[in-house]
Design a protein around this motif. Structure first.
Motif, PDB file in Angstrom:
ATOM      1  N   ILE A   1      -8.119  74.558  18.570  1.00 35.73           N
ATOM      2  CA  ILE A   1      -7.321  75.376  18.169  1.00 35.73           C
ATOM      3  C   ILE A   1      -9.042  75.736  20.117  1.00 35.73           C
ATOM      4  CG2 ILE A   1      -9.390  77.333  17.961  1.00 35.73           C
ATOM      5  CD1 ILE A   1      -8.949  76.801  14.951  1.00 35.73           C
TER       6      ILE A   1
ATOM      7  N   GLU B   1     -15.722  82.064  23.594  1.00 36.06           N
ATOM      8  CA  GLU B   1     -15.991  81.800  22.464  1.00 36.06           C
ATOM      9  C   GLU B   1     -17.138  80.258  22.372  1.00 36.06           C
ATOM     10  OE1 GLU B   1     -11.758  83.277  20.976  1.00 36.06           O
ATOM     11  OE2 GLU B   1     -12.164  81.406  21.753  1.00 36.06           O
TER      12      GLU B   1
ATOM     13  N   TRP C   1     -18.448  78.768  10.235  1.00 38.26           N
ATOM     14  CA  TRP C   1     -17.676  78.531  11.315  1.00 38.26           C
ATOM     15  C   TRP C   1     -16.786  77.210  10.269  1.00 38.26           C
ATOM     16  CZ3 TRP C   1     -20.888  80.275  15.548  1.00 38.26           C
ATOM     17  CH2 TRP C   1     -20.875  81.765  15.732  1.00 38.26           C
TER      18      TRP C   1
ATOM     19  N   ASN D   1     -14.505  77.844   8.062  1.00 33.18           N
ATOM     20  CA  ASN D   1     -13.894  78.621   8.205  1.00 33.18           C
ATOM     21  C   ASN D   1     -11.874  77.912   9.252  1.00 33.18           C
ATOM     22  OD1 ASN D   1     -14.388  80.871   7.566  1.00 33.18           O
ATOM     23  ND2 ASN D   1     -15.274  81.738   8.934  1.00 33.18           N
TER      24      ASN D   1
ATOM     25  N   ALA E   1      -7.453  77.816   9.885  1.00 27.88           N
ATOM     26  CA  ALA E   1      -7.418  79.024  10.841  1.00 27.88           C
ATOM     27  C   ALA E   1      -6.425  78.092  11.622  1.00 27.88           C
ATOM     28  CB  ALA E   1      -9.014  79.697  11.230  1.00 27.88           C
ATOM     29  N   LYS E   2      -6.250  79.377  12.582  1.00 29.67           N
ATOM     30  CA  LYS E   2      -4.662  79.020  13.721  1.00 29.67           C
ATOM     31  C   LYS E   2      -5.438  79.491  15.069  1.00 29.67           C
ATOM     32  CE  LYS E   2      -1.108  78.320  11.282  1.00 29.67           C
ATOM     33  NZ  LYS E   2      -1.479  76.535  10.428  1.00 29.67           N
ATOM     34  N   THR E   3      -6.930  80.006  15.080  1.00 33.35           N
ATOM     35  CA  THR E   3      -6.883  80.796  16.137  1.00 33.35           C
ATOM     36  C   THR E   3      -8.790  81.113  15.788  1.00 33.35           C
ATOM     37  OG1 THR E   3      -7.325  83.128  15.599  1.00 33.35           O
ATOM     38  CG2 THR E   3      -5.735  82.398  16.916  1.00 33.35           C
TER      39      THR E   3
ATOM     40  N   THR F   1     -10.614  83.124  16.373  1.00 34.78           N
ATOM     41  CA  THR F   1     -11.004  84.569  16.568  1.00 34.78           C
ATOM     42  C   THR F   1     -10.902  83.859  14.814  1.00 34.78           C
ATOM     43  OG1 THR F   1     -10.217  85.789  18.167  1.00 34.78           O
ATOM     44  CG2 THR F   1     -11.203  86.705  16.064  1.00 34.78           C
ATOM     45  N   GLU F   2     -10.618  83.816  14.188  1.00 35.04           N
ATOM     46  CA  GLU F   2     -10.484  83.346  12.414  1.00 35.04           C
ATOM     47  C   GLU F   2     -11.706  82.749  12.440  1.00 35.04           C
ATOM     48  OE1 GLU F   2      -6.522  81.384  11.077  1.00 35.04           O
ATOM     49  OE2 GLU F   2      -5.740  83.606  12.321  1.00 35.04           O
ATOM     50  N   VAL F   3     -11.908  81.799  12.932  1.00 34.16           N
ATOM     51  CA  VAL F   3     -13.162  81.231  12.650  1.00 34.16           C
ATOM     52  C   VAL F   3     -14.896  81.377  13.126  1.00 34.16           C
ATOM     53  CG1 VAL F   3     -14.187  78.220  14.114  1.00 34.16           C
ATOM     54  CG2 VAL F   3     -11.873  78.544  12.994  1.00 34.16           C
TER      55      VAL F   3
ATOM     56  N   SER G   1     -15.040  84.894  12.425  1.00 33.50           N
ATOM     57  CA  SER G   1     -14.864  86.390  12.190  1.00 33.50           C
ATOM     58  C   SER G   1     -16.569  85.371  11.013  1.00 33.50           C
ATOM     59  CB  SER G   1     -14.191  86.335  10.987  1.00 33.50           C
ATOM     60  OG  SER G   1     -13.715  85.667  10.905  1.00 33.50           O
TER      61      SER G   1
END
Length: 159
Positions: free
Chosen positions: A122, A128, A144, A147, A151-153, A155-157, A159
């Motif tokens: 990632i 970020e 995080w 997460n 996660a693939k992005t 943003t997902e981590v 959140s």
């Protein structure tokens, strides 16, 4: 050049109170030596005569000069004295030690998060990455880190 050969070892708290600045230099020069803990304790006793702002600056100088084993010994001594009800250290000493521990924990968690993100492939944007470096909340960093799994992005981590 200032060093252990030039700076006397101040081990008597009464001497440290009379010559506080010399006691601080002594703690920096000899704090990691065989009499290190005694020298540092004397210097801390000397700091008691100063206003809190100056005492904190001097304590930070001493703390920064100590290697990890001596820092741990000083932390243990402060904790032991608190448990025994002997408040022989100014309150800011405990606060600075606590702050240092928190800072170390935060750095460790940030480092873990960044390594996990890199391992997961990632890539972070500059924003970020700055957000992670600016985070001072242990619980958020823990969330995080958790997460990252699945996660693939970023943003997902984050959140």
């Amino acid at each position: 050049m200032l060093g252990p050969a030039v700076v006397p070892e101040i081990i008597d708290p009464a001497d440290a109170e009379k010559e506080t600045e010399l006691a601080v230099l002594s703690a920096v020069a000899h704090g990691n030596g065989p009499s290190g803990l005694t020298v540092v304790q004397a210097a801390l006793a000397g700091l008691g005569r100063l206003d809190q702002a100056h005492a904190m600056v001097y304590f930070q100088l001493i703390w920064n000069g100590l290697r990890e084993p001596m820092r741990q010994a000083l932390e243990a001594l402060v904790m032991e004295r608190q448990i025994e009800g002997e408040a022989t250290f100014p309150p800011f000493v405990q606060k600075l030690i606590d702050r240092g521990e928190l800072k170390g924990r935060l750095e460790g968690k940030r480092d873990t998060l960044l390594r996990l993100l890199a391992r997961a492939g990632i890539v972070l944007t500059e924003d970020e990455s700055a957000r992670i470096q600016a985070c001072t909340d242990v619980a958020t960093l823990d969330r995080w880190i958790e997460n990252v799994l699945g996660a693939k992005t970023a943003t997902e981590v984050l959140s």
